[in-house]
Design an enzyme around this catalytic site. Sequence first.
Site, PDB file in Angstrom:
ATOM      1  CG  ASP A  90      -0.261   0.380   2.466  1.00 37.70           C
ATOM      2  OD1 ASP A  90       0.619  -0.389   2.900  1.00 37.70           O
ATOM      3  OD2 ASP A  90      -0.564   1.445   3.023  1.00 37.70           O
ATOM      4  CG  ASP A  93       4.343  -0.529   4.910  1.00 37.42           C
ATOM      5  OD1 ASP A  93       3.656  -0.677   3.890  1.00 37.42           O
ATOM      6  OD2 ASP A  93       3.891  -0.065   5.969  1.00 37.42           O
ATOM      7  CE1 TYR A 242      -3.820   2.994   5.530  1.00 37.59           C
ATOM      8  CE2 TYR A 242      -2.406   1.064   5.734  1.00 37.59           C
ATOM      9  CZ  TYR A 242      -2.687   2.294   5.161  1.00 37.59           C
ATOM     10  OH  TYR A 242      -1.837   2.831   4.237  1.00 37.59           O
ATOM     11  CD  GLU A 488       4.728   5.400   4.137  1.00 40.82           C
ATOM     12  OE1 GLU A 488       4.492   5.943   5.227  1.00 40.82           O
ATOM     13  OE2 GLU A 488       4.765   4.152   3.987  1.00 40.82           O
TER      14      GLU A 488
END
Length: 519
Positions: A90, A93, A242, A488
Amino acid sequence: MRIGSMAEKRSFKCKPFTVSNFVVLVLSLFPKISSSQSYNYGDALSKSLLYFEAQRSGRLPYNQRVGWRHHSGLTDGLDQGVDLVGGYYDAGDNVKFGLPMAFTMTMLSWGVIQFRDQIADGGELRHALEAIKWGIDYFIKAHTHPNVLWAQVGDGDTDHLCWQRPEDMTTSRRAYKLDEENPGSEVAAETAAAMAAAAIVFRTTNPHYSHLLLEHAQQLFEFGDKYRGKYDETIEGAKGYYTSVSGYKDELLWAALWLYKATDNSTYLNYAIQNANAFGGITWAISEFSWDVKFAGLQLMASLLPMEGKNEQQRQILQQYRSKAEHYLCACLNKNNSTNVQRTPGGLLYTRQWNNMQYVSTAVFSLTVYSDHLQSTNQMLNCHKDSVGPTEILSFVRSQVDYILGSNPVGVSYMVGYGAVYPKKVHHRGASMDPYRDSKVFVGCTQGYDSWYGRQDPNPNVLVGALVGGPDSKDGFTDRRGNFVQTEACTYNTAPLVGVFAKFNALEKSNSSSLVSSI
Ligand SMILES: *[C@@H]1O[C@H](CO)[C@@H](O)[C@H](O)[C@H]1NC(C)=O
Ligand SMILES: *[C@@H]1O[C@H](CO)[C@@H](O)[C@H](O)[C@H]1NC(C)=O
Ligand SMILES: CC(=O)N[C@H]1CO[C@H](CO)[C@@H](O)[C@@H]1O
């Protein structure tokens, strides 16, 4: 109802490895605004789709264009007797998180549904369909039984202890399952939404596939609705990465609306009508839209439904959905009397510090879709302060898109690989290390941190098409690998932009002198 702290999330998404030598290199000392500049939206469109290839997990196909990536995660699920090879990482990572992956696929599909001709016009329809199919094929594998959905592979804690290329992963690849005893309505419903949206995308080009997706979507929706529960209480490893702050009611309404759009079966519309109040669909007035909080998105979907053929109750409820959608849109346009989305001094929509671009991206998508709707129905958007027409909305969208591509005080493109100046130290494991293609020497868990993470040099691989977290509330940006809050990128940042780039590219091409230059 108002949302207070409903969305302080992703609080531990990326483990801060070192915070000590934080060299603040505020690039905003070199302002470089060039708002009249015209951007190559076609190039941005092509690049946005390349990004999805860089995020691929699994066995890469012969036509893989991002050459610094290689096969990875080839035994995902194996220990647990299920084939979970494929899908997407996603962000920076190597975990496969089901909820953001599904949201990414829903938004990418929505973009294709809405802007299919413009994407085709930009020569990118095939790549867009491939990007969707890569994620959706994985969901087919993950949905092994009507009431079983594998919702995550790997876990954030062990993944974040290591800094490794996906090709070298030695971290836990444990998979996490949802079933009747272990419910997870957010992921079940969001995956249903993604598959229903993709069913529309593939309806004409691949009817068999489309039909299969509808079956999965219907089962997943039923599973999520019948066995209700918060997915992050079932999958502990998801919490802190999340966390579902808004719960699953928004996903259930969202999935029902997607299923209605895909099937025209009034059962799904009635679900969204009957539960509109109890689930918050017509009560929440929210000024952000994300992988977690999607009331604004589903309110927008509901307001695009035609009123013809609806009974009085349905019309009334749809009208209420619409008024909440308009609240969101007006807040983005700064036209509400008091609650509006903040902006940076440079003019970028600003919701919160960590990965602010995700909110910009969903906002510009929503505004573009609504602008088209107003245009085709010959209407205006009536906000507290003002009535706004489609051209004015599009003009605001363009300011945001251009900010992203370089019209900002820092003079940087927040889309990696676009233009000459863009983030060079993106917080991304694979991009920050020698490509597997050139160096097959195994890089161990902490070795990656020692040898690659803290380096001052730019990443060896350019993560083309990635949209990074972006600037702070003052337009400042520090290009440092450890600054994951800003550097990121996430798949759901780029996904909503695909259709928007296509739209502007088409506008530019069809009407280069008059329309675009006037907005
Ligand atoms: C509509 O969907 C419901 C729920 O999945 C199903 O029971 C029903 O048979 C469908 N109706 C039609 C006309 O397909
Ligand atoms: C918004 O503010 C204006 C000016 O103060 C006022 O006239 C108007 O009635 C307000 N609108 C709403 C819906 O509150
Ligand atoms: C407080 C405020 O002015 N915000 C309003 C913005 O518009 C929506 C929809 O009209 C209202 O519900 C909010 O209260």
